[in-house]
Design a protein around this motif. Structure first.
Motif, PDB file in Angstrom:
ATOM      1  N   ARG A 254      -7.777  10.829  77.658  1.00  0.00           N
ATOM      2  CA  ARG A 254      -8.136  11.871  78.643  1.00  0.00           C
ATOM      3  C   ARG A 254      -6.873  12.410  79.295  1.00  0.00           C
ATOM      4  N   ASP A 255      -6.947  13.669  79.746  1.00  0.00           N
ATOM      5  CA  ASP A 255      -5.823  14.285  80.461  1.00  0.00           C
ATOM      6  C   ASP A 255      -4.506  13.999  79.716  1.00  0.00           C
ATOM      7  N   SER A 256      -4.472  14.399  78.473  1.00  0.00           N
ATOM      8  CA  SER A 256      -3.318  14.065  77.621  1.00  0.00           C
ATOM      9  C   SER A 256      -2.030  14.655  78.195  1.00  0.00           C
ATOM     10  N   GLN A 257      -0.950  13.913  77.992  1.00  0.00           N
ATOM     11  CA  GLN A 257       0.370  14.265  78.507  1.00  0.00           C
ATOM     12  C   GLN A 257       1.367  14.409  77.345  1.00  0.00           C
ATOM     13  N   PRO A 258       2.421  15.180  77.547  1.00  0.00           N
ATOM     14  CA  PRO A 258       3.445  15.274  76.493  1.00  0.00           C
ATOM     15  C   PRO A 258       3.981  13.905  76.076  1.00  0.00           C
TER      16      PRO A 258
END
Lengths: 112, 113
Positions: free
Chosen positions: B77-81
């Protein structure tokens, strides 16, 4: 140091050389593993040691020779390798054989 | 049929997206399932470890196992670089003397800022 360490991180060797890869685990685990990772292929299990005894040799050519002097150290001795042996060689350890495994950073091997 | 199938991708998503990574397997005896994350030029890092069917959550990560369909998933969830990496599934049957983990080929994920 913590976890699983491997040396060297990079190795370039000729086909007639002899070299060794070293792995050390600081986790108190009883099982250690060698894997080969090539591009676009799944991880290939090479050897498994449990309590310093080899329990699996996954049809690996004899030019790869493992050594496990104690439960914390694992070596992979290399001789007369082929260019197709160039890959990332990963060491892992687990509490006992079959448990979740913890990997080292790998040795990037290039055979020229 | 391979023992473990995993789409190699690459998969590219925008930052903040929900990511779904999947593996299918053929051996009904598998009951221990793992997800590893591997950054470029590093060894795989254990991310999630589940037993049998059901869900397991750890922060932004959820591992899901459906043994009836022989299908496992990892949701981010809420993927980040910083989640950009190759994700490998692994599994074994946990039987005494079975030391072998069977790995998928890995899915390469890129999260774009």
């Amino acid at each position: 140091e913590t976890g699983v360490t491997q040396t060297p991180r990079h190795l370039v060797m000729g086909m007639t050389n002899k070299k060794s890869l070293k792995c050390e685990q600081h986790l108190g685990h009883n099982a250690m593993y060698w894997y080969k990772q090539s591009a676009k292929k799944p991880l290939e299990l090479m050897f498994v040691y449990s309590l310093e005894e080899r329990v699996e040799n996954n049809s690996v050519p004899s030019r790869f020779s493992p050594e496990c002097p104690n439960s914390s150290h694992l070596f992979l001795h290399l001789h007369t390798l082929q260019p197709e042996d160039s890959a990332l060689y990963l060491c892992a350890s687990s509490p006992t054989a079959g448990d979740e495994q913890y990997f080292g950073p790998g040795t990037r091997l290039t055979v020229t | 049929q391979k023992e473990v199938e995993q789409d190699p991708g690459p998969l590219s998503v925008p930052e903040g997206a929900i990511v779904s990574l999947n593996c299918t397997y053929s051996n009904s005896a598998f009951q221990y399932f793992m997800w590893y994350r591997q950054y470029s030029r590093k060894g795989p890092e254990l991310l999630m470890y589940t037993y049998s069917s059901g869900n397991k959550e750890d922060g932004r990560f959820t591992a899901q196992v459906d043994k009836s369909s022989k299908y496992i998933s990892l949701f981010i969830r809420d993927s980040q670089p910083s989640d950009s990496a190759t994700y490998l599934c692994a599994m074994n049957d946990g039987q005494g003397g079975s030391e072998k983990l069977v790995f998928g080929k890995g899915t390469k994920l890129t999260v774009n800022p």
